[in-house]
Design a protein around this motif. Structure first.
Motif, PDB file in Angstrom:
ATOM      1  N   GLN A 149       7.591   2.104   9.194  1.00 26.22           N
ATOM      2  CA  GLN A 149       8.036   3.494   9.292  1.00 26.22           C
ATOM      3  C   GLN A 149       9.130   3.796   8.270  1.00 26.22           C
ATOM      4  OE1 GLN A 149       6.551   5.908  11.360  1.00 26.22           O
ATOM      5  NE2 GLN A 149       7.660   7.140   9.884  1.00 26.22           N
ATOM      6  N   ALA A 150      10.040   2.855   8.067  1.00 25.78           N
ATOM      7  CA  ALA A 150      11.098   3.044   7.075  1.00 25.78           C
ATOM      8  C   ALA A 150      10.514   3.117   5.664  1.00 25.78           C
ATOM      9  CB  ALA A 150      12.117   1.913   7.169  1.00 25.78           C
ATOM     10  N   VAL A 198       9.840  -5.023  14.905  1.00 29.10           N
ATOM     11  CA  VAL A 198      10.412  -5.079  13.560  1.00 29.10           C
ATOM     12  C   VAL A 198       9.392  -4.597  12.539  1.00 29.10           C
ATOM     13  CG1 VAL A 198      11.235  -6.656  11.763  1.00 29.10           C
ATOM     14  CG2 VAL A 198      12.078  -6.889  14.094  1.00 29.10           C
ATOM     15  N   LEU A 199       8.150  -5.009  12.699  1.00 30.56           N
ATOM     16  CA  LEU A 199       7.077  -4.567  11.808  1.00 30.56           C
ATOM     17  C   LEU A 199       6.935  -3.055  11.850  1.00 30.56           C
ATOM     18  CD1 LEU A 199       4.517  -4.997  10.044  1.00 30.56           C
ATOM     19  CD2 LEU A 199       3.258  -5.337  12.178  1.00 30.56           C
ATOM     20  N   ALA A 245       0.829  -1.205   0.000  1.00 29.11           N
ATOM     21  CA  ALA A 245       0.000   0.000   0.000  1.00 29.11           C
ATOM     22  C   ALA A 245       0.865   1.258   0.000  1.00 29.11           C
ATOM     23  CB  ALA A 245      -0.933  -0.006   1.208  1.00 29.11           C
ATOM     24  N   ILE A 246       1.942   1.231   0.758  1.00 29.96           N
ATOM     25  CA  ILE A 246       2.826   2.398   0.827  1.00 29.96           C
ATOM     26  C   ILE A 246       3.518   2.623  -0.512  1.00 29.96           C
ATOM     27  CG2 ILE A 246       4.951   3.270   1.885  1.00 29.96           C
ATOM     28  CD1 ILE A 246       3.920   1.856   4.499  1.00 29.96           C
ATOM     29  N   GLU A 247       3.965   1.552  -1.147  1.00 31.69           N
ATOM     30  CA  GLU A 247       4.614   1.678  -2.450  1.00 31.69           C
ATOM     31  C   GLU A 247       3.642   2.194  -3.512  1.00 31.69           C
ATOM     32  OE1 GLU A 247       6.249  -2.145  -3.326  1.00 31.69           O
ATOM     33  OE2 GLU A 247       7.823  -1.952  -1.816  1.00 31.69           O
ATOM     34  N   ALA A 248       2.358   1.921  -3.338  1.00 37.50           N
ATOM     35  CA  ALA A 248       1.349   2.342  -4.311  1.00 37.50           C
ATOM     36  C   ALA A 248       0.852   3.764  -4.070  1.00 37.50           C
ATOM     37  CB  ALA A 248       0.174   1.369  -4.295  1.00 37.50           C
ATOM     38  N   ALA A 249       1.243   4.378  -2.967  1.00 37.46           N
ATOM     39  CA  ALA A 249       0.793   5.743  -2.661  1.00 37.46           C
ATOM     40  C   ALA A 249       1.313   6.697  -3.731  1.00 37.46           C
ATOM     41  CB  ALA A 249       1.288   6.173  -1.287  1.00 37.46           C
ATOM     42  N   ARG A 265       9.222   6.306   0.986  1.00 31.25           N
ATOM     43  CA  ARG A 265       8.242   6.732  -0.024  1.00 31.25           C
ATOM     44  C   ARG A 265       8.042   8.242   0.026  1.00 31.25           C
ATOM     45  NH1 ARG A 265       6.858   6.069  -4.937  1.00 31.25           N
ATOM     46  NH2 ARG A 265       4.688   6.558  -5.338  1.00 31.25           N
ATOM     47  N   ARG A 266       8.037   8.811   1.210  1.00 28.36           N
ATOM     48  CA  ARG A 266       7.896  10.254   1.344  1.00 28.36           C
ATOM     49  C   ARG A 266       9.066  10.960   0.635  1.00 28.36           C
ATOM     50  NH1 ARG A 266       6.707  10.862   6.692  1.00 28.36           N
ATOM     51  NH2 ARG A 266       4.520  10.874   6.162  1.00 28.36           N
TER      52      ARG A 266
END
Length: 98
Positions: free
Chosen positions: A69-70, A63-64, A15-19, A75-76
Motif C-alpha cells: 500500500q505504501a 507487513v506485506l 510491478a508498482i515501480e514500473a507502472a 507511486r501515485r
C-alpha cells in the motif's frame, strides 16, 4: 510460506515501480489489494495455517500489505507530480486561468 510472501512483495514492488500511468497503477492495486487480490487470498488462506505458525505468518502478511500500500501511494504521488510538471511545461498552459 514466508518465502512466498517475500517473493510476492518483490514482485509487487517491481510491478508498482514500473507502472507508467494511473490506470496501470489502479490495475495493480486491484490485483494485489482488491477483493479477489493476491494478498486478500493469502489472508483468506490463513485458516489453513497451523496455530503455531499463524501469528508469525499473520504479522508478515500485515507487513506485506502495508509495504504494498505504501508503494502504491508513493507511486501515485510520483505520477501526479510528473503529470503536473508535464502540464506546466506545456507552452499553452496559462496558470492564471480559472
Amino acid at each position: 510460506m514466508i518465502e512466498q510472501l517475500d517473493a510476492l512483495e518483490g514482485e509487487a514492488t517491481k510491478a508498482i515501480e514500473a507502472a507508467t500511468d494511473e490506470s496501470a497503477l489502479r490495475d495493480l492495486e486491484v490485483h494485489y489489494m482488491g477483493k479477489k487480490g493476491a494478498i486478500t487470498a493469502i489472508l483468506k488462506g490463513m485458516r489453513d495455517v497451523s496455530k503455531e505458525e499463524r501469528p508469525k505468518i499473520g504479522a508478515r502478511v500485515n507487513v506485506l500489505r502495508q509495504t504494498v500500500q505504501a508503494a502504491i501511494d508513493g507511486r501515485r504521488g510520483a505520477l501526479e507530480v510528473a503529470r503536473i510538471e508535464a502540464l506546466c511545461r506545456d507552452p499553452h498552459f496559462d496558470a492564471t486561468l480559472p
